[in-house]
Design an enzyme around this catalytic site. Sequence first.
Site, mmCIF file in Angstrom:
data_model
loop_
_atom_site.group_PDB
_atom_site.id
_atom_site.type_symbol
_atom_site.label_atom_id
_atom_site.label_comp_id
_atom_site.label_asym_id
_atom_site.label_seq_id
_atom_site.Cartn_x
_atom_site.Cartn_y
_atom_site.Cartn_z
ATOM 1 N N ALA A 25 -76.972 -2.289 7.038
ATOM 2 C CA ALA A 25 -76.467 -1.056 6.433
ATOM 3 C C ALA A 25 -75.518 -1.325 5.260
ATOM 4 O O ALA A 25 -75.145 -0.409 4.551
ATOM 5 C CB ALA A 25 -75.736 -0.215 7.480
ATOM 6 N N SER A 50 -71.690 0.128 11.903
ATOM 7 C CA SER A 50 -73.013 0.663 11.553
ATOM 8 C C SER A 50 -74.066 -0.156 12.273
ATOM 9 O O SER A 50 -73.754 -1.122 12.972
ATOM 10 C CB SER A 50 -73.250 0.583 10.042
ATOM 11 O OG SER A 50 -73.432 -0.755 9.654
ATOM 12 N N ASP A 99 -65.402 -9.921 9.397
ATOM 13 C CA ASP A 99 -66.820 -9.604 9.524
ATOM 14 C C ASP A 99 -67.282 -10.039 10.912
ATOM 15 O O ASP A 99 -66.699 -10.936 11.516
ATOM 16 C CB ASP A 99 -67.604 -10.344 8.444
ATOM 17 C CG ASP A 99 -68.945 -9.700 8.129
ATOM 18 O OD1 ASP A 99 -69.151 -8.527 8.495
ATOM 19 O OD2 ASP A 99 -69.793 -10.371 7.503
ATOM 20 N N GLU A 100 -68.319 -9.437 11.422
ATOM 21 C CA GLU A 100 -68.836 -9.712 12.774
ATOM 22 C C GLU A 100 -67.767 -9.427 13.829
ATOM 23 O O GLU A 100 -67.625 -10.148 14.823
ATOM 24 C CB GLU A 100 -69.358 -11.149 12.891
ATOM 25 C CG GLU A 100 -70.412 -11.530 11.868
ATOM 26 C CD GLU A 100 -71.724 -10.769 11.980
ATOM 27 O OE1 GLU A 100 -71.942 -10.075 12.992
ATOM 28 O OE2 GLU A 100 -72.543 -10.873 11.046
ATOM 29 N N ALA A 101 -67.009 -8.356 13.623
ATOM 30 C CA ALA A 101 -65.880 -8.013 14.493
ATOM 31 C C ALA A 101 -66.304 -7.625 15.907
ATOM 32 O O ALA A 101 -65.464 -7.616 16.812
ATOM 33 C CB ALA A 101 -65.063 -6.880 13.865
ATOM 34 N N GLN A 102 -67.566 -7.346 16.118
ATOM 35 C CA GLN A 102 -68.023 -7.032 17.472
ATOM 36 C C GLN A 102 -67.800 -8.216 18.414
ATOM 37 O O GLN A 102 -67.723 -8.060 19.611
ATOM 38 C CB GLN A 102 -69.502 -6.606 17.485
ATOM 39 C CG GLN A 102 -70.503 -7.692 17.154
ATOM 40 C CD GLN A 102 -70.819 -7.800 15.682
ATOM 41 O OE1 GLN A 102 -70.149 -7.215 14.841
ATOM 42 N NE2 GLN A 102 -71.871 -8.545 15.355
ATOM 43 N N MET A 146 -77.615 -2.580 11.925
ATOM 44 C CA MET A 146 -77.934 -3.761 11.122
ATOM 45 C C MET A 146 -78.408 -3.347 9.730
ATOM 46 O O MET A 146 -79.045 -2.309 9.564
ATOM 47 C CB MET A 146 -79.049 -4.569 11.797
ATOM 48 C CG MET A 146 -78.650 -5.212 13.106
ATOM 49 S SD MET A 146 -77.414 -6.491 12.948
ATOM 50 C CE MET A 146 -78.282 -7.698 11.985
#
Length: 181
Positions: free
Chosen positions: A13, A9, A82-85, A11
């Site tokens: 969200a 998504s 989390d922060e998988a990007q 930011m």
Amino acid sequence: MSKLVFYYSGMDAGKSAHLLQKSHNLDVKGATEVRFTHALDNRWGEGLIVSRIGIQAQAQTFHSGTDFGSLAFKTGTWVFIDEAQFLTKKQIVTLANLVDHNKLCVICYGLRTDFMGEPFEGSTYLMAYACEMREIESHDAIGDKATFNIRIDKEGNRMREGSQMEIGTHYKSISRRDFFK
């Protein structure tokens, strides 16, 4: 049930809140679960996943050199990231192999694109290799679907240059139409 899932998504969200809710639900049922967040995300302390709505949990940290294949996950473990990007292609291939051969369930949460509209490496390969992709819908101030993010400076002006890998609360999600204005 083994699978690799990518929740994405814009930011603010509710990605971290969703991760923490799902993790808590499994934890109270006795499931084995492990949480990770990127080492750069130390906004509220090291090794914490924190939602802006006020919930948090401890997590292990990862960085580009983390070898998920060397970690001792028990069969049936739920892995939340989390922060998988910020995952690398190599890490995503390793995670996919762990899902396929070690019966893990890996649930990743992250952004698709950076503040310049460019895809993150991790998000690109999660979209390619995930068993499932699920959008956590976000909206801008007037209710339009917010699929892009911008970085803003202290005065509220949009920044158009800088490092892709910067975590903070100085971002805003906006619609595609507004992104390209």
